[in-house]
Design an enzyme around this catalytic site. Structure first.
Site, PDB file in Angstrom:
ATOM      1  NE  ARG A  45      46.291  45.711  39.172  1.00 18.20           N
ATOM      2  CZ  ARG A  45      45.221  46.333  39.641  1.00 18.20           C
ATOM      3  NH1 ARG A  45      45.137  46.664  40.910  1.00 18.20           N
ATOM      4  NH2 ARG A  45      44.208  46.644  38.849  1.00 18.20           N
ATOM      5  CG  ASP A  70      55.332  48.850  39.409  1.00 21.05           C
ATOM      6  OD1 ASP A  70      54.243  49.453  39.608  1.00 21.05           O
ATOM      7  OD2 ASP A  70      56.219  48.744  40.269  1.00 21.05           O
ATOM      8  CG  LEU A  71      50.507  51.326  34.989  1.00 19.70           C
ATOM      9  CD1 LEU A  71      49.004  51.120  34.940  1.00 19.70           C
ATOM     10  CD2 LEU A  71      50.942  52.341  33.946  1.00 19.70           C
ATOM     11  CG  HIS A 136      32.409  43.189  44.470  1.00 18.63           C
ATOM     12  ND1 HIS A 136      33.337  42.937  43.501  1.00 18.63           N
ATOM     13  CD2 HIS A 136      33.104  43.447  45.605  1.00 18.63           C
ATOM     14  CE1 HIS A 136      34.545  43.003  44.019  1.00 18.63           C
ATOM     15  NE2 HIS A 136      34.438  43.329  45.298  1.00 18.63           N
ATOM     16  CE1 TYR A 140      29.488  49.098  41.897  1.00 17.04           C
ATOM     17  CE2 TYR A 140      30.040  47.082  40.717  1.00 17.04           C
ATOM     18  CZ  TYR A 140      30.434  48.182  41.457  1.00 17.04           C
ATOM     19  OH  TYR A 140      31.753  48.369  41.745  1.00 17.04           O
ATOM     20  CG  ASP A 166      30.564  41.806  37.760  1.00 21.51           C
ATOM     21  OD1 ASP A 166      30.300  42.922  38.212  1.00 21.51           O
ATOM     22  OD2 ASP A 166      31.214  40.950  38.389  1.00 21.51           O
TER      23      ASP A 166
END
Ligand SMILES: CC(C)(COP(=O)(O)OP(=O)(O)OC[C@H]1O[C@@H](n2cnc3c(N)ncnc32)[C@H](O)[C@@H]1OP(=O)(O)O)[C@@H](O)C(=O)NCCC(=O)NCCSC(=O)C(=O)O
Length: 381
Positions: A45, A70-71, A136, A140, A166
Site C-alpha cells: 500500500r 492504492d486500494l 498481536h 491471541y 504469529d
C-alpha cells in the site's frame, strides 16, 4: 527479457500468489510459499503497513516481487482483481470486513476466478465476539492456554517472542490450509476461503497436551510437568559462565548416559520417583555450575545424552551441525534462515532479497499480463 527477480525453483514453481501486504503472519506465510518457488506478488500500500521495518531488512519479503496499489483510489481494486483473476492463491491479513470494504473480498475475486484459494490470516478469525478487535501475538495466545503454560511456576508466563502465535499457530496453518485448498481446487475447479485464526492454530498445536491433561498426566499449571521445565532431566541449567545448557534426556538409556557423563552415579532411581526430583535438580544444577557451557558441550558432544548448548541468535549459524547443513545462509549481506523444509527433486534457495515496495511493477505487469498496473496506463494523458 528475463529479470533478476524472475520467480521459480522449488515444488511450487508455476503457482501464482497475490499477497495483500499486512504485518506479521501474512507476510511470513507468503514468504514460505515464495521460498517453495511460488511466484508471489506482494501488493504494497502507499506508505507501507503500520509496523513496517526498513524494507531492505524485511527478510520476510525475500523471493517475492512487489507492486504498489492504492486500494482507495478509484481504479485500485480493479488492478488487484486483475491479479486475482490470474492467481492460484490470494493471502490477506486485514481485519475481517476490510478486504470486502476495499472491493477485493472473496466475492468479487471468485466472480473473476472461481478456482482461487482465498487465504485469510487473522488472530481471532473471521467470526466470533472478538473478530473485529485489534491484537498481536501475545493477546491471541493468552486465552488459548498456551501462554499460561510456558514459564516457571513462581514467575509470570514467559513471552515466546512472536514465534508461537504469529508464525507457528498462524502462518504455518495458513500455508497448510491454502495448499490443501489448492489441491482441492486443482481436482475440482472450485476455490474456497481459508480462515486461518491464530487462536485456532495455537490451540491445535497443544493437542497432545490436552490428551495428557484428560488422562491426568499433565497439571493445569506451568513449570511442573514433564515437558515444561518441571522435570529435572528436561529443562535448562546455568553454567559457570552464566550461560545455559539444555537437557532433554527423557528415556531411561539416554538418562543414564546423561548422568554418567555429568558425573552423578547415585540418581538412577530418581528418574521415575517424583519425590526425589527436587534433590536431583539440585545435584544436576550444581554439576552444570562447575564448568562453562562450552566445556559441557564438549563433554556431551557425540553422545546420546540429549544435551545441547543454548545459543544466541548470532551464535546459532556457527553451530557445527547447523553450519554443516547450511541451516542459515547469507544473502545480500544479511544472515538469515535458509528455506525449509528441503526437497530432493526440487531444491529451494534464497533467490532474491527483500522486495522493495513497487520495484517490480513493470515486470509483474508484463509477466502476469496486467498492463493496468503501470502508472502510464492508469493515468493516460
Ligand atoms: C494488525 C491489525 C490490528 C491492524 O489494524 P488496522 O491498522 O486498523 O488495519 P486493518 O487491517 O483493520 O485495515 C487495514 C487498513 O489499511 C487499508 N489498506 C490496506 N491495504 C491498502 C492499500 N493497498 N491501499 C490503501 N489502503 C489500504 C485498509 O483500507 C484499512 O484502512 P481503513 O479502511 O482506514 O480501515 C489488523 O490488520 C488485524 O487485526 N489483522 C489481523 C490480525 C493480525 O495481523 N494481527 C497482527 C499480527 S502481527 C503481530 O502480532 C506482531 O507483530 O506482534
Amino acid at each position: 527479457m528475463a529479470t533478476a527477480r524472475t520467480p521459480g525453483q522449488g515444488p511450487l514453481t508455476g503457482v501464482r500468489v497475490v499477497e495483500l501486504a499486512g504485518i506479521g503472519p501474512g507476510p511470513f506465510a507468503a514468504m514460505l510459499l515464495a521460498d517453495l518457488g511460488a511466484d508471489v506478488v506482494r501488493v504494497d500500500r502507499p506508505g507501507g503497513p503500520g509496523l513496517a521495518i526498513d524494507p531492505a531488512y524485511d527478510v520476510t519479503n525475500r523471493n517475492k516481487r512487489s507492486v504498489v496499489v492504492d486500494l482507495k483510489s478509484p481504479d485500485g481494486p480493479a488492478r488487484v482483481l486483475d491479479l486475482a483473476a490470474r492467481a492460484d492463491i490470494l493471502v490477506e491479513g486485514y481485519r475481517p470486513g476490510v478486504a470486502e470494504r476495499l472491493g477485493v473480498g472473496p466475492e468479487p475475486c471468485h466472480a473473476r476466478n472461481p478456482s482461487l484459494v482465498y487465504g485469510r490470516m487473522t488472530g481471532w478469525g473471521q467470526d466470533g465476539p472478538l473478530a473485529d478487535r485489534a491484537g498481536h501475538d501475545i493477546a491471541y495466545i493468552a486465552p488459548t492456554g498456551t501462554l499460561g503454560m510456558i514459564g516457571r511456576p513462581d514467575e509470570p508466563p514467559a513471552v515466546p517472542a512472536n514465534l508461537l502465535g504469529d508464525y507457528a499457530g498462524g502462518s504455518l496453518y495458513l500455508v497448510v490450509g491454502v495448499l490443501a485448498a489448492l489441491h482441492h481446487a486443482r481436482a475440482t475447479g472450485t476455490g474456497q476461503v481459508v480462515d486461518a485464526a491464530i487462536v485456532d492454530g495455537v490451540s491445535h498445536l497443544a493437542t497432545m497436551i490436552h490428551g495428557m491433561l484428560a488422562a491426568g498426566g499433565w497439571q493445569d499449571r506451568r513449570g511442573v510437568n514433564l515437558l515444561d521445565g518441571g522435570c529435572p532431566y528436561y529443562g535448562t541449567y546455568e553454567t559457570a559462565d552464566g550461560r545455559y545448557i539444555a537437557v532433554g534426556a527423557l528415556e531411561p538409556r539416554f538418562y543414564e548416559e546423561f548422568l554418567a557423563l555429568l558425573g552423578i552415579d547415585d540418581q538412577a532411581a530418581a528418574r521415575k520417583d517424583v519425590t526425589r526430583w527436587g534433590e536431583l535438580r539440585e545435584r544436576v544444577a550444581a554439576r552444570f555450575k562447575s564448568r562453562t557451557r562450552d566445556e559441557w558441550t564438549a563433554v556431551f558432544d557425540g553422545t546420546d545424552a540429549c544435551v545441547a548448548p543454548v545459543l544466541s541468535l548470532r551464535e546459532a549459524p556457527h553451530h557445527p551441525h547447523l553450519a554443516a547443513r547450511g541451516t542459515f545462509t547469507d544473502h545480500g549481506g544479511i544472515t538469515q534462515p535458509a528455506p525449509a523444509p528441503r526437497f530432493s527433486a526440487t531444491p529451494t534457495s534464497v533467490r532474491t532479497g527483500p522486495a522493495r515496495p513497487g520495484a517490480d511493477t513493470a515486470d509483474v505487469a508484463r509477466d502476469w499480463d496486467v498492463p493496468g498496473l503501470l502508472p502510464s496506463s492508469r493515468n493516460p494523458q
